[in-house]
Design an enzyme around this catalytic site. Sequence first.
Site, mmCIF file in Angstrom:
data_model
loop_
_atom_site.group_PDB
_atom_site.id
_atom_site.type_symbol
_atom_site.label_atom_id
_atom_site.label_comp_id
_atom_site.label_asym_id
_atom_site.label_seq_id
_atom_site.Cartn_x
_atom_site.Cartn_y
_atom_site.Cartn_z
ATOM 1 N N CYS A 278 -5.370 1.363 6.550
ATOM 2 C CA CYS A 278 -6.142 0.146 6.825
ATOM 3 C C CYS A 278 -5.668 -0.542 8.105
ATOM 4 O O CYS A 278 -4.546 -0.352 8.575
ATOM 5 C CB CYS A 278 -6.059 -0.806 5.638
ATOM 6 S SG CYS A 278 -4.401 -1.440 5.305
ATOM 7 N N ARG B 266 -6.984 7.298 -26.622
ATOM 8 C CA ARG B 266 -5.993 7.602 -27.654
ATOM 9 C C ARG B 266 -5.524 9.055 -27.637
ATOM 10 O O ARG B 266 -4.420 9.344 -28.053
ATOM 11 C CB ARG B 266 -6.577 7.300 -29.044
ATOM 12 C CG ARG B 266 -7.004 5.857 -29.218
ATOM 13 C CD ARG B 266 -7.544 5.584 -30.605
ATOM 14 N NE ARG B 266 -8.713 6.387 -30.945
ATOM 15 C CZ ARG B 266 -9.945 6.110 -30.541
ATOM 16 N NH1 ARG B 266 -10.174 5.079 -29.754
ATOM 17 N NH2 ARG B 266 -10.958 6.877 -30.908
ATOM 18 N N TRP C 287 -19.859 14.922 -36.722
ATOM 19 C CA TRP C 287 -19.569 15.094 -35.308
ATOM 20 C C TRP C 287 -20.440 16.211 -34.780
ATOM 21 O O TRP C 287 -20.533 17.279 -35.386
ATOM 22 C CB TRP C 287 -18.109 15.431 -35.082
ATOM 23 C CG TRP C 287 -17.175 14.342 -35.439
ATOM 24 C CD1 TRP C 287 -16.404 14.245 -36.542
ATOM 25 C CD2 TRP C 287 -16.878 13.177 -34.652
ATOM 26 N NE1 TRP C 287 -15.640 13.105 -36.519
ATOM 27 C CE2 TRP C 287 -15.925 12.426 -35.357
ATOM 28 C CE3 TRP C 287 -17.343 12.697 -33.421
ATOM 29 C CZ2 TRP C 287 -15.416 11.214 -34.882
ATOM 30 C CZ3 TRP C 287 -16.838 11.503 -32.950
ATOM 31 C CH2 TRP C 287 -15.883 10.780 -33.676
ATOM 32 N N THR D 60 -24.523 0.814 -31.042
ATOM 33 C CA THR D 60 -23.362 1.673 -31.270
ATOM 34 C C THR D 60 -22.272 0.913 -32.005
ATOM 35 O O THR D 60 -21.597 1.465 -32.886
ATOM 36 C CB THR D 60 -22.823 2.199 -29.921
ATOM 37 O OG1 THR D 60 -23.821 3.035 -29.327
ATOM 38 C CG2 THR D 60 -21.544 2.992 -30.106
ATOM 39 N N GLY E 173 -25.898 4.576 -27.263
ATOM 40 C CA GLY E 173 -26.827 5.336 -28.086
ATOM 41 C C GLY E 173 -28.097 5.671 -27.330
ATOM 42 O O GLY E 173 -28.180 5.585 -26.097
ATOM 43 N N HIS F 67 0.836 -1.200 0.000
ATOM 44 C CA HIS F 67 0.000 0.000 0.000
ATOM 45 C C HIS F 67 0.872 1.251 0.000
ATOM 46 O O HIS F 67 2.086 1.194 0.206
ATOM 47 C CB HIS F 67 -0.935 -0.015 1.203
ATOM 48 C CG HIS F 67 -2.036 -1.027 1.094
ATOM 49 N ND1 HIS F 67 -3.059 -1.118 2.009
ATOM 50 C CD2 HIS F 67 -2.270 -1.987 0.169
ATOM 51 C CE1 HIS F 67 -3.882 -2.095 1.652
ATOM 52 N NE2 HIS F 67 -3.420 -2.644 0.544
ATOM 53 N N GLU G 51 1.215 3.751 2.039
ATOM 54 C CA GLU G 51 1.922 4.075 3.273
ATOM 55 C C GLU G 51 3.217 3.277 3.408
ATOM 56 O O GLU G 51 4.252 3.793 3.839
ATOM 57 C CB GLU G 51 1.014 3.806 4.483
ATOM 58 C CG GLU G 51 -0.262 4.634 4.478
ATOM 59 C CD GLU G 51 -1.446 3.925 3.846
ATOM 60 O OE1 GLU G 51 -2.571 4.079 4.344
ATOM 61 O OE2 GLU G 51 -1.237 3.215 2.830
ATOM 62 N N ASP H 102 -21.274 2.592 -35.515
ATOM 63 C CA ASP H 102 -20.023 3.362 -35.534
ATOM 64 C C ASP H 102 -18.763 2.518 -35.564
ATOM 65 O O ASP H 102 -17.689 3.036 -35.871
ATOM 66 C CB ASP H 102 -19.959 4.284 -34.303
ATOM 67 C CG ASP H 102 -21.100 5.286 -34.262
ATOM 68 O OD1 ASP H 102 -21.625 5.620 -35.348
ATOM 69 O OD2 ASP H 102 -21.471 5.719 -33.155
ATOM 70 N N CYS I 217 -1.684 -1.395 7.431
ATOM 71 C CA CYS I 217 -0.723 -0.287 7.415
ATOM 72 C C CYS I 217 -0.567 0.389 8.772
ATOM 73 O O CYS I 217 0.499 0.926 9.083
ATOM 74 C CB CYS I 217 -1.155 0.754 6.383
ATOM 75 S SG CYS I 217 -1.095 0.163 4.685
#
Length: 359
Positions: free
Chosen positions: A76, A208, A171, A197, A295, A51, A53, A201, A85
């Site tokens: 925790c 990206r 668009w 969709t 959609g 973790h 810490e 498309d 931790c």
Amino acid sequence: MERHVTGMQRALELARQGRGRVRPNPLVGAVITRDDRIIGEGAHQQYGGPHAEINALHSLSGSSDGATMYVNLEPCTYDGKTPPCVPAIIEAGIARVVIGMQDPNPKVNGQGIRQLREAGIEVVTGVLEREAAELNRGFVQYMRTGYPWVTLKLALTIDGFMADDTGHSRWITGPDSRKQVHRWRAEHDAILVGSGTIQADNPLLTVRETAGPNPLRVVVDPRGEAPADARVFSDREAETVVITSTDPGNGLPDPAVAPLILSPENGGAKGIPWEEILRTLVREKQVLSVFVEGGAGIASSLLTSGFVNELIIMTGPKILGQGLSPFYGIRRAMAEADLWQVHGVKQFENDVCIRYRKE
């Protein structure tokens, strides 16, 4: 309180390093300072790994005795993939622990704070608490409700349409808005669309336009209508799962695409069984936050279900007069209409983005 802000800001910055790698654990960063100088810092980098810490303690450039630790989430107190931790913090001689927010996990939920104070450590809580909760909103949502955080993003014309009568939607918004969408994708565990969709498309559904991890791609396809040669099924840049009523058996790449089968009573049911879908994504894929880009059918069904936590509407400067609306299936009287609170407004070139939440 003000003097602790800088340390907490750094902890939050470090926490983001674990995005896409630690789920279903929360994003956590930790900073250790002495005389306002950083002597150690770390983040939870990998599920099952140390973790934040512990990583911060291991990175120390000096003694931690009497130092201050900043951590965005309460440390925790229980054995999981790694030891708790809190004992390590106590053993290290930390004098003060500054915490962003209390851990909503019932296994912790204040016990870490209590144990630290019982050990004589000064504990300061609630520093940048809103920012800490926002960073881990999926984790918080799951711990409180058992469901993931659901964000629905819609790109609409000025008159409220998401596509023209032919289904063409590219668009509505400009390049800057689309870059922002990629940043939102990277902030979620999964991106979800419907089979419509995919057919219309053929999207890739990856990150990206900005640096960040690719979310899990989820295709809701109860009747097996998505084409087997769609890019989300052949592309290996991200994992894809299909939510369906029966094993597709239609040549989908294996093991790149995994079917998640709906229960028989829901497979042929009218409408989309969102409760089962969301619980299945949590159980099978450890998904705590979902970014929905579907959609009109997906949007209308999801809004009707009541599972949307955040609604993002990006309005482009166009008027169609007629077309496809994401709200067509919703029928409410004014007195019964859902009330949303504005969470933020931003302009991207000529587009306007408004974020709504149910507070």
